[in-house]
Design a protein around this motif. Structure first.
Motif, mmCIF file in Angstrom:
data_model
loop_
_atom_site.group_PDB
_atom_site.id
_atom_site.type_symbol
_atom_site.label_atom_id
_atom_site.label_comp_id
_atom_site.label_asym_id
_atom_site.label_seq_id
_atom_site.Cartn_x
_atom_site.Cartn_y
_atom_site.Cartn_z
ATOM 1 N N SER A 177 0.931 -0.748 -0.476
ATOM 2 C CA SER A 177 0.262 -0.249 0.003
ATOM 3 C C SER A 177 0.972 1.524 -0.080
ATOM 4 C CB SER A 177 -0.544 -0.015 1.353
ATOM 5 O OG SER A 177 -1.014 1.069 1.350
ATOM 6 N N VAL A 178 2.033 1.430 0.903
ATOM 7 C CA VAL A 178 2.898 2.436 1.350
ATOM 8 C C VAL A 178 3.574 2.784 -0.337
ATOM 9 C CG1 VAL A 178 5.219 3.695 2.224
ATOM 10 C CG2 VAL A 178 2.572 2.616 3.334
ATOM 11 N N ALA A 179 3.660 1.148 -0.599
ATOM 12 C CA ALA A 179 4.916 1.278 -1.490
ATOM 13 C C ALA A 179 3.961 1.851 -3.284
ATOM 14 C CB ALA A 179 5.649 0.164 -2.316
ATOM 15 N N ASN A 180 2.982 1.454 -3.580
ATOM 16 C CA ASN A 180 2.230 1.384 -4.654
ATOM 17 C C ASN A 180 1.693 3.275 -4.472
ATOM 18 O OD1 ASN A 180 1.825 -0.558 -5.853
ATOM 19 N ND2 ASN A 180 0.479 -1.513 -4.715
ATOM 20 N N ARG A 181 1.569 3.940 -2.909
ATOM 21 C CA ARG A 181 1.088 5.485 -3.109
ATOM 22 C C ARG A 181 2.746 5.887 -3.400
ATOM 23 N NH1 ARG A 181 -2.369 4.847 1.972
ATOM 24 N NH2 ARG A 181 -1.156 3.688 2.596
ATOM 25 N N LEU A 182 3.681 5.486 -2.904
ATOM 26 C CA LEU A 182 5.025 6.134 -3.590
ATOM 27 C C LEU A 182 4.991 6.259 -4.857
ATOM 28 C CD1 LEU A 182 7.504 5.041 -0.681
ATOM 29 C CD2 LEU A 182 6.765 7.430 -1.144
ATOM 30 N N ARG A 183 4.627 4.828 -5.504
ATOM 31 C CA ARG A 183 4.923 4.892 -7.390
ATOM 32 C C ARG A 183 4.020 6.018 -7.979
ATOM 33 N NH1 ARG A 183 5.668 -0.056 -9.850
ATOM 34 N NH2 ARG A 183 4.503 -0.969 -7.976
ATOM 35 N N THR A 184 3.049 5.893 -7.792
ATOM 36 C CA THR A 184 1.445 7.040 -7.903
ATOM 37 C C THR A 184 2.563 8.670 -8.315
ATOM 38 O OG1 THR A 184 0.183 5.258 -7.242
ATOM 39 C CG2 THR A 184 -0.795 7.588 -8.433
#
Lengths: 310, 236
Positions: A177-184
């Protein structure tokens, strides 16, 4: 010889252009560097997420943890027997949603565990026998994981000798969840920066063309080909963009180095950190893409002007 | 006229040329025939808007004809692309009323600039700049900027720049339009000198008295066509 002389003229004209518009050129190079750092960072976050995901999940979607010496689950009444392991395998293999599966024994589990917790005191207090053996399962894309986990738990329950059937995605839900938010977020920022840097590059070229409007007109009148008129502007864009890319590459590699040093100081391993080569591959790909965009920008910017001067 | 020139090669040949400027109702040139032979010095006169500058624009490839044929030095340039236009301009130099000099470069650099971008090597370039400045009588102003020169001097630099490229044809569009009589005559003298050395010259001028005094073959453009042809006797 004439070609070399024309090339030399182009280099001198480019130098003159860059010097006259040095502030704009520096701003454009800095902005391009920032955009590329953010774009590369977002791509690296994606790489890093995949890398960690692969490592932690063993490239599996579902893990069936068997009972070990230290298992505290009420399902476990002791270490799983060989007969139970064989029965588990038969049940897993019969499921149509399973594309592949493999068995991780205690030696493999211990190896992965010691890599992951290298330098930690937890390693010193355990041995391989404390770790559960497991079945790692890869599912067909689109499988309803929740239903699969429930069904498999029910089937394995008839045999016993397992601790839990775990959906790896749920196990790492917080991280993803954190990684995807960071990536987006990084991608959105990168797209914005890319747009701004392209606008800056276009503005730089337009200013340069406007400043040299008379030169272009005179060049055209005395028989200079459009290609030769365009050449200094092409070179100018190339130099500014290359400078931006060099700055970005330095910043990305420097950032990775800092991350590596921080991991080392914290007693962790940098084996899981994305490699410099991956970062450079992204920068190189962005450089080539940027060159194509820059070339197009110069052509479009000059096309109208050259048509006007005719 | 065609009989008179039949034995000589036409440097400039326009046949049945029509040209209507965008947005204009009437054509500026309508069925215009014009021939300038190799080594000739021809003046075009006519009222403002008669189409003199359009003829220069067509001959230098800056404008394209709607109909008719244009041949320069034997080559058809009626429909000309960017590359061939560039090639043409290395052989056909144009001088403008507004001089078209680069304001931030010295006189010497202005002349050398056109040679440099055409790939003329350094030593040869310096020699040609010297010769051109000598020809127009400005060898001492080599390091001056255009703004430090009078209008007449700037136009002489424009001539020097054209000459340095050693073109076969010089097209001059109202080269004396911004000059007083004395400087105007000086420019025409320079063009005459170049013509005597073998360069074909086609010049437009609103100053009929000046071309009359020089005894040039003069074509008057009216209603988009060549209306009268005169060869004046030199009056000086």
């Amino acid at each position: 010889m004439r070609g070399i002389r024309r090339l030399w003229w182009t280099v001198r004209a480019t130098s003159r252009n860059l010097w006259n518009g040095r502030v704009s050129a520096a701003l454009a190079a800095g902005s391009i560097a920032l955009a590329l750092v953010l774009t590369t960072a977002s791509l690296l976050i994606g790489n890093q997420t995949d890398r960690l995901s692969d490592h932690w999940t063993g490239r599996a979607d579902i893990t069936v943890y068997l009972c070990a010496r230290a298992s505290a689950s009420p399902r476990c009444g002791g270490v799983t027997t060989d007969e139970q392991i064989a029965a588990h395998e038969a049940l897993i293999a019969a499921r149509p949603e399973v594309t592949s599966y493999w068995f991780e024994n205690q030696a493999d589990a211990w190896k992965a565990f010691t890599e992951r917790f290298s330098g930690s005191s937890i390693v010193e207090n355990l041995d391989a026998s404390a770790l559960p053996e497991s079945y790692r399962i890869k599912l067909v894309d689109g499988t309803d994981r929740e239903a699969f986990v429930d069904d498999l738990e029910e089937q394995l329950g008839t045999v016993g000798g397992f601790e839990i059937v775990q959906d790896q995605r749920n196990a790492l839900a917080g991280f993803f969840s954190v990684a995807n938010r960071l990536r987006t977020g990084a991608l959105a920022l990168a797209a914005l920066q890319a747009g701004i840097s392209l606008a800056l590059l276009t503005h730089l070229l337009r200013s340069s063309v406007t400043r040299r409007n008379k030169d272009i007109r005179v060049m055209s009148l005395v028989g200079t080909s459009h290609r030769q008129i365009r050449a200094p502007f092409m070179f100018e864009a190339l130099v500014v963009y290359t400078a931006g890319v060099a700055l970005a590459a330095g910043a990305v590699l420097g950032g990775l180095n800092v991350a590596r040093n921080m991991l080392e100081r914290a007693g962790g391993t940098d084996a899981l950190l994305v490699a410099d080569a991956a970062a450079l591959r992204h920068v190189a790909a962005l450089y080539l893409a940027g060159l194509a965009v820059g070339w197009l920008t110069v052509r479009l910017t000059l096309r109208t002007r050259l048509r006007e001067t005719n | 006229m065609s009989t008179q020139h039949s034995r000589t090669r036409a440097a400039i040949l326009l046949e049945g040329v029509r040209r209507t400027h965008p947005g204009a109702g009437q054509p500026t040139l309508d069925g215009l025939d014009l021939r300038v032979d190799d080594g000739e010095f021809v003046a075009l006169t006519g009222e403002s808007g008669s189409g003199k500058s359009t003829i220069i624009g067509l001959c230098s490839g800056r404008q394209q004809a709607d109909a008719g044929n244009i041949r320069i030095l034997g080559r058809d340039i009626t429909r000309i692309g960017a590359n061939r236009r560039a090639e043409l301009r290395r052989r056909v130099a144009t001088i403008f009323q507004e001089y078209e000099l680069l304001p931030d470069r010295t006189i010497g650099e202005n002349i050398a600039f056109t040679l440099e971008i055409n790939g003329i090597p350094g030593e040869e370039r310096r020699r040609r700049v010297d010769e051109a400045l000598e020809l127009v009588g400005l060898p001492s102003r080599r390091e001056a900027l255009p703004e430090q020169l009078s209008g007449g001097e700037q136009q002489r630099v424009a001539v020097a720049r054209a000459v340095a490229l050693r073109p076969s044809i010089i097209l001059a569009d109202e080269p004396t339009g911004n000059l007083d009589e004395e400087n105007g005559e000086l420019i025409f003298d320079l063009l005459s000198t170049l013509n005597q050395a073998g360069t074909t010259v086609l010049v437009t001028s609103h100053d009929v008295n000046l071309v009359t005094r020089l005894g040039l073959r003069t074509l008057r453009i009216h209603d988009g066509r060549v209306r009268t042809y005169r060869r004046h006797q030199a009056g000086r």
